[in-house]
Write an enzyme that holds these catalytic residues in place. Sequence first.
Site, short mmCIF file in Angstrom:
data_model
loop_
_atom_site.label_atom_id
_atom_site.label_comp_id
_atom_site.label_asym_id
_atom_site.label_seq_id
_atom_site.Cartn_x
_atom_site.Cartn_y
_atom_site.Cartn_z
N ARG A 23 -41.92 -13.28 19.91
CA ARG A 23 -40.64 -13.30 19.19
C ARG A 23 -39.49 -13.81 20.05
NH1 ARG A 23 -40.31 -7.16 18.19
NH2 ARG A 23 -41.13 -7.36 20.30
N GLU A 28 -32.31 -5.47 29.43
CA GLU A 28 -31.13 -4.61 29.50
C GLU A 28 -30.09 -5.34 30.34
OE1 GLU A 28 -32.61 -0.98 31.24
OE2 GLU A 28 -33.13 -0.16 29.28
N GLN A 46 -13.48 -3.97 29.86
CA GLN A 46 -13.28 -5.12 28.97
C GLN A 46 -14.43 -6.10 29.17
OE1 GLN A 46 -9.27 -6.77 29.15
NE2 GLN A 46 -10.07 -8.83 29.00
N ASP A 47 -14.88 -6.71 28.07
CA ASP A 47 -15.87 -7.79 28.13
C ASP A 47 -15.19 -9.09 27.76
OD1 ASP A 47 -17.84 -5.97 28.73
OD2 ASP A 47 -18.93 -6.19 26.86
N ASN A 48 -15.46 -10.15 28.51
CA ASN A 48 -14.90 -11.48 28.25
C ASN A 48 -16.04 -12.47 28.02
OD1 ASN A 48 -12.28 -10.50 28.77
ND2 ASN A 48 -12.55 -10.84 30.95
N HIS A 61 -9.91 -17.92 40.80
CA HIS A 61 -9.04 -16.93 40.18
C HIS A 61 -9.32 -15.52 40.69
CE1 HIS A 61 -9.31 -19.87 36.55
NE2 HIS A 61 -8.46 -20.32 37.47
N LYS A 70 -16.04 -7.72 38.65
CA LYS A 70 -16.63 -8.44 37.52
C LYS A 70 -18.15 -8.37 37.59
CE LYS A 70 -13.05 -12.01 37.33
NZ LYS A 70 -12.78 -13.45 37.46
N HIS A 117 -12.92 -15.88 42.26
CA HIS A 117 -14.10 -16.32 41.53
C HIS A 117 -13.83 -17.62 40.79
CE1 HIS A 117 -16.65 -16.15 37.76
NE2 HIS A 117 -17.55 -16.14 38.71
N TYR A 130 -18.61 -11.88 31.01
CA TYR A 130 -18.39 -11.02 32.16
C TYR A 130 -17.64 -9.77 31.76
CZ TYR A 130 -14.15 -13.97 32.36
OH TYR A 130 -13.02 -14.68 32.05
N ASP A 167 -5.23 -24.95 37.04
CA ASP A 167 -6.12 -25.19 38.17
C ASP A 167 -5.80 -26.50 38.88
OD1 ASP A 167 -7.39 -22.77 37.77
OD2 ASP A 167 -9.02 -23.64 36.59
#
Length: 177
Positions: A23, A28, A46-48, A61, A70, A117, A130, A167
């Site tokens: 499938r 995880e 927070q998730d980005n 950054h 992160k 990063h 992230y 940048d």
Amino acid sequence: MISEETLLEGLVLIHPKIFYDDRGFFLESFHKARFLELGVNVDFVQDNHSFSCKGTLRGMHFQSSPGQAKLVSVTQGKIFDVVVDIRKESPTYMQWQSFILDDVDKAQLFIPNGFAHGFCVLSENAHVQYKVSQFYNPDTEKGFHYKDDQIGIQWPELDEITLSNRDINAPSFREVL
């Protein structure tokens, strides 16, 4: 999950156990107890998710205060991921390390506070996700130029690089820190 040693103290490259069948696969992507065993003790808030096309370069950054840890992964595509140690008290201050993160081996990179990063996209496009330990704060958002001579990151050669105005016009490492 297993971790791979890195050159910079605090960074953890994490390889999840992947279960394949007819499938597809299951893994995880985050398990607090297992991450604690690997030395990752962070409450993510927070998730980005970013989407970028081939040749896009985002970086370098960081959040200045209180900092931002992160956990970076690529859910589609392939990136050249770079971190720079900006902890003045660290024995690896101003040193950088790069990693290839992709949707094939699904490794994740834990980046603690005190690192800048950035990444560039090597595939036709990439979805980078992230988790972060602090909410985004534009007042503490910082960065330096990705080609800073003092740091000397060896980016892969690409036919074309796409950068944001931020940048392109980023200050030098010395000016920021």
